[in-house]
Design a protein around this motif. Sequence first.
Motif, PDB file in Angstrom:
ATOM      1  N   ARG A   6       0.834  -1.205   0.000  1.00  0.00           N
ATOM      2  CA  ARG A   6       0.000   0.000   0.000  1.00  0.00           C
ATOM      3  C   ARG A   6       0.871   1.259   0.000  1.00  0.00           C
ATOM      4  O   ARG A   6       0.597   2.218  -0.732  1.00  0.00           O
ATOM      5  CB  ARG A   6      -0.908  -0.011   1.225  1.00  0.00           C
ATOM      6  CG  ARG A   6      -1.955   1.107   1.250  1.00  0.00           C
ATOM      7  CD  ARG A   6      -2.785   1.009   2.520  1.00  0.00           C
ATOM      8  NE  ARG A   6      -3.387  -0.309   2.667  1.00  0.00           N
ATOM      9  CZ  ARG A   6      -3.985  -0.724   3.780  1.00  0.00           C
ATOM     10  NH1 ARG A   6      -4.017   0.064   4.850  1.00  0.00           N
ATOM     11  NH2 ARG A   6      -4.529  -1.930   3.834  1.00  0.00           N
ATOM     12  N   ASN A  48       2.326   1.733  -3.406  1.00  0.00           N
ATOM     13  CA  ASN A  48       1.325   2.264  -4.337  1.00  0.00           C
ATOM     14  C   ASN A  48       1.057   3.745  -4.095  1.00  0.00           C
ATOM     15  O   ASN A  48       0.812   4.510  -5.037  1.00  0.00           O
ATOM     16  CB  ASN A  48       0.020   1.474  -4.215  1.00  0.00           C
ATOM     17  CG  ASN A  48       0.139   0.065  -4.765  1.00  0.00           C
ATOM     18  OD1 ASN A  48       0.956  -0.190  -5.639  1.00  0.00           O
ATOM     19  ND2 ASN A  48      -0.667  -0.852  -4.251  1.00  0.00           N
ATOM     20  N   ASP A  49       1.117   4.154  -2.826  1.00  0.00           N
ATOM     21  CA  ASP A  49       0.848   5.551  -2.484  1.00  0.00           C
ATOM     22  C   ASP A  49       1.986   6.483  -2.908  1.00  0.00           C
ATOM     23  O   ASP A  49       1.739   7.585  -3.411  1.00  0.00           O
ATOM     24  CB  ASP A  49       0.623   5.696  -0.971  1.00  0.00           C
ATOM     25  CG  ASP A  49      -0.693   5.088  -0.525  1.00  0.00           C
ATOM     26  OD1 ASP A  49      -1.564   4.866  -1.390  1.00  0.00           O
ATOM     27  OD2 ASP A  49      -0.850   4.831   0.683  1.00  0.00           O
ATOM     28  N   LYS A  99       5.711  -0.720 -10.645  1.00  0.00           N
ATOM     29  CA  LYS A  99       4.709  -1.782 -10.535  1.00  0.00           C
ATOM     30  C   LYS A  99       4.992  -2.830 -11.611  1.00  0.00           C
ATOM     31  O   LYS A  99       5.169  -2.488 -12.787  1.00  0.00           O
ATOM     32  CB  LYS A  99       3.308  -1.208 -10.719  1.00  0.00           C
ATOM     33  CG  LYS A  99       2.916  -0.201  -9.654  1.00  0.00           C
ATOM     34  CD  LYS A  99       1.526   0.364  -9.928  1.00  0.00           C
ATOM     35  CE  LYS A  99       1.170   1.415  -8.877  1.00  0.00           C
ATOM     36  NZ  LYS A  99      -0.161   1.983  -9.102  1.00  0.00           N
TER      37      LYS A  99
END
Length: 288
Positions: free
Chosen positions: A160, A163-164, A169
């Motif tokens: 998380r 991703n923030d 990715k």
Amino acid sequence: ILCILNEGDSISYLADKVSGEIVLEQFHNAQEAIKHFESEFYQAIITVPRMDKYCCTDFLLSLRRCGDETPFIVIGGEEDCVSTSDVCAPDLFADPEVIKSIPELILDKILDLIKNHDEKIQERKTFCCENYSFLNCFDEAVAILDRNLNLLSFNTYFLRTANDFGDCKPIGGKSIMEIFPFLPGRILSIFRTVFSTRTPLTYNHEFIINDEPVFLKLEGYPIGKGASTDNLMLKIQNTTREKTILTEYRKLEKNLQERIIQRTDELKKSMALLDSNKLELSRNLTLK
């Protein structure tokens, strides 16, 4: 591949045989080469035995003492190296004449060393994936990294966080420098001290997202048995809210102190005026 060579030396005959993604990066200054090694990732090291104040044995010993197993190739014979310990033995002695006459032979041996080293790293990655399921017990971003800060295992909170704030990715197998490109280039050498000293380390970093400051706290903990540190556990905490609250608190505290000083000054002036009026009144009564 990091290459440490004397001025005027060249291994172009070897470089001509290199293909694919492998690049021979040559340095004629040992100190500069070592700085690059500390901040970047190399699959192998090719070096001359000595250069000015540099001794390849000292460099190799410093690597092996902190558990770095990067393949180490010395251009020259075993008699050119002063070995102080069995741990100092290079992985390969490459005869300069053989390199010139049959570069493919030396190159194949170097590539075999790199392949074996990569296989060891992959085995450790597999071990980590199978044995670090406890990471999901943490209610904060936690990951396991290897010596080059490549991701071996991580929990959902770390994903998380990536991703923030991250830019990579998927993140599996990537280095934290790739996942979080805003981190400084020296982050590799900073956290490598965890392996050499076997002591935890905390690093605070501030960066800007959408014109707003963001604060992250990175904590590294050594993982290993006995005297060896194989991996590093990294905890990442977003401390922006705490920093913001602390900053606001300090502003309020400063404003309050300024108001207290202002009120105190006003009170002193009022007391002085009152004392002056009392003195004037006393004089008037005396005259009457």
